[in-house]
Design a protein around this motif. Structure first.
Motif, short mmCIF file in Angstrom:
data_model
loop_
_atom_site.label_atom_id
_atom_site.label_comp_id
_atom_site.label_asym_id
_atom_site.label_seq_id
_atom_site.Cartn_x
_atom_site.Cartn_y
_atom_site.Cartn_z
N PHE A 1 0.83 -1.21 0.00
CA PHE A 1 0.00 0.00 0.00
C PHE A 1 0.86 1.26 0.00
O PHE A 1 0.61 2.20 -0.75
N TYR A 2 1.92 1.26 0.82
CA TYR A 2 2.75 2.46 0.94
C TYR A 2 3.74 2.63 -0.21
O TYR A 2 4.43 3.65 -0.28
N GLN A 3 3.80 1.67 -1.11
CA GLN A 3 4.59 1.88 -2.31
C GLN A 3 3.88 2.86 -3.26
O GLN A 3 4.51 3.54 -4.05
N ASP A 4 2.56 2.88 -3.15
CA ASP A 4 1.75 3.75 -4.03
C ASP A 4 1.11 4.92 -3.29
O ASP A 4 0.53 5.81 -3.92
N ASN A 5 1.19 4.91 -1.97
CA ASN A 5 0.55 5.95 -1.17
C ASN A 5 1.53 6.46 -0.12
O ASN A 5 2.04 5.69 0.68
N SER A 6 1.78 7.75 -0.14
CA SER A 6 2.72 8.36 0.80
C SER A 6 2.03 8.62 2.14
O SER A 6 0.97 9.26 2.20
N GLU A 7 2.62 8.11 3.22
CA GLU A 7 2.05 8.37 4.55
C GLU A 7 2.12 9.86 4.86
O GLU A 7 1.21 10.41 5.50
N GLU A 8 3.17 10.52 4.38
CA GLU A 8 3.29 11.97 4.59
C GLU A 8 2.14 12.71 3.92
O GLU A 8 1.56 13.64 4.49
N GLU A 9 1.80 12.28 2.71
CA GLU A 9 0.72 12.93 1.97
C GLU A 9 -0.63 12.69 2.64
O GLU A 9 -1.48 13.58 2.72
N LEU A 10 -0.83 11.48 3.16
CA LEU A 10 -2.08 11.17 3.87
C LEU A 10 -2.19 12.02 5.13
O LEU A 10 -3.27 12.53 5.46
N CYS A 11 -1.07 12.20 5.81
CA CYS A 11 -1.06 13.02 7.02
C CYS A 11 -1.34 14.48 6.67
O CYS A 11 -2.10 15.17 7.37
N ARG A 12 -0.77 14.95 5.57
CA ARG A 12 -1.00 16.32 5.14
C ARG A 12 -2.48 16.55 4.82
O ARG A 12 -3.07 17.57 5.19
N LYS A 13 -3.09 15.60 4.14
CA LYS A 13 -4.51 15.72 3.81
C LYS A 13 -5.38 15.73 5.07
O LYS A 13 -6.36 16.47 5.15
N ASP A 14 -4.98 14.92 6.04
CA ASP A 14 -5.73 14.89 7.30
C ASP A 14 -5.57 16.22 8.04
O ASP A 14 -6.54 16.74 8.62
#
Length: 201
Positions: A152-165
């Motif tokens: 999942f994290y190969q295609d989705n950045s945890e940093e980007e998810l955190c920024r969106k949140d």
């Protein structure tokens, strides 16, 4: 039990009409004692052999119900087990049916976890620890959960998810303290939260 008639449905499955009552289906791979060649018209089975055939029928019935659920959507083994038990199938038959489906890759917890993660991200922004906990709560093993998360994290950045949140919290006009508490509760690490809030990432 006397066999009154048989009908080949597939190389592995036959329909049996017998003195035991209604017609039923069995998959040969569920038989433990009886060989497929023994099952023919007028063959008679008693005791362990009769039980072996009837057990194979129950396993196949559980398998067919499981396939019905799988045809609707991906399932994980734990939840599928619960659904089948709620339908009053016995656990020993369910276990054998699910083992067969896993061996054929019709049932796959890593695949389910990947499907769940990608569906989840549509409406939720969450970090690794929260997502791991959610998968574990659904009966996915830690090994399978970790494998799905790595993918999942190969295609989705945890940093980007955190920024969106974080941006979602800003739109909701939450103060800094509430934002931190929200992001932490969503599984993002404190260090990541601070970097996002400072604009360092």
């Amino acid at each position: 039990m006397v066999i009154y008639g048989t009908e080949q449905v597939s190389p592995e499955v036959i329909k049996i009409n017998s003195s035991a009552g209604l017609a039923f289906f069995i998959r040969f791979s569920y038989l433990k004692i009886v060989s497929p060649e023994e099952i023919c018209i007028n063959a008679e089975f008693q005791d362990e052999k009769e039980e072996d055939i009837l057990n194979a029928g129950m396993c196949y019935a559980a398998e067919m119900k499981a396939v019905e659920y799988l045809a609707r959507a991906e399932q994980c083994r734990y939840k599928l087990m619960q659904k089948l038990m709620n339908k009053k199938y016995e656990k020993k038959y369910i276990e054998e049916a699910l083992d067969y489906l896993e061996a054929k890759n019709y049932l796959n917890d890593v695949r389910f976890a990947s499907f769940w993660l990608n569906s989840r991200k549509i409406n939720h922004f969450e970090g690794r620890s929260k997502l791991l906990a959610e998968l574990l709560s659904r009966g996915i093993s830690k090994e399978d959960s970790s494998a799905a998360l790595e993918d999942f994290y190969q295609d989705n950045s945890e940093e980007e998810l955190c920024r969106k949140d974080y941006e979602k919290c800003l739109r909701a006009k939450k103060d800094q303290e509430r934002i931190i508490k929200t992001l932490l509760s969503h599984g993002f690490s404190y260090s990541l939260v601070k970097k996002i809030m400072k604009g360092e990432l």
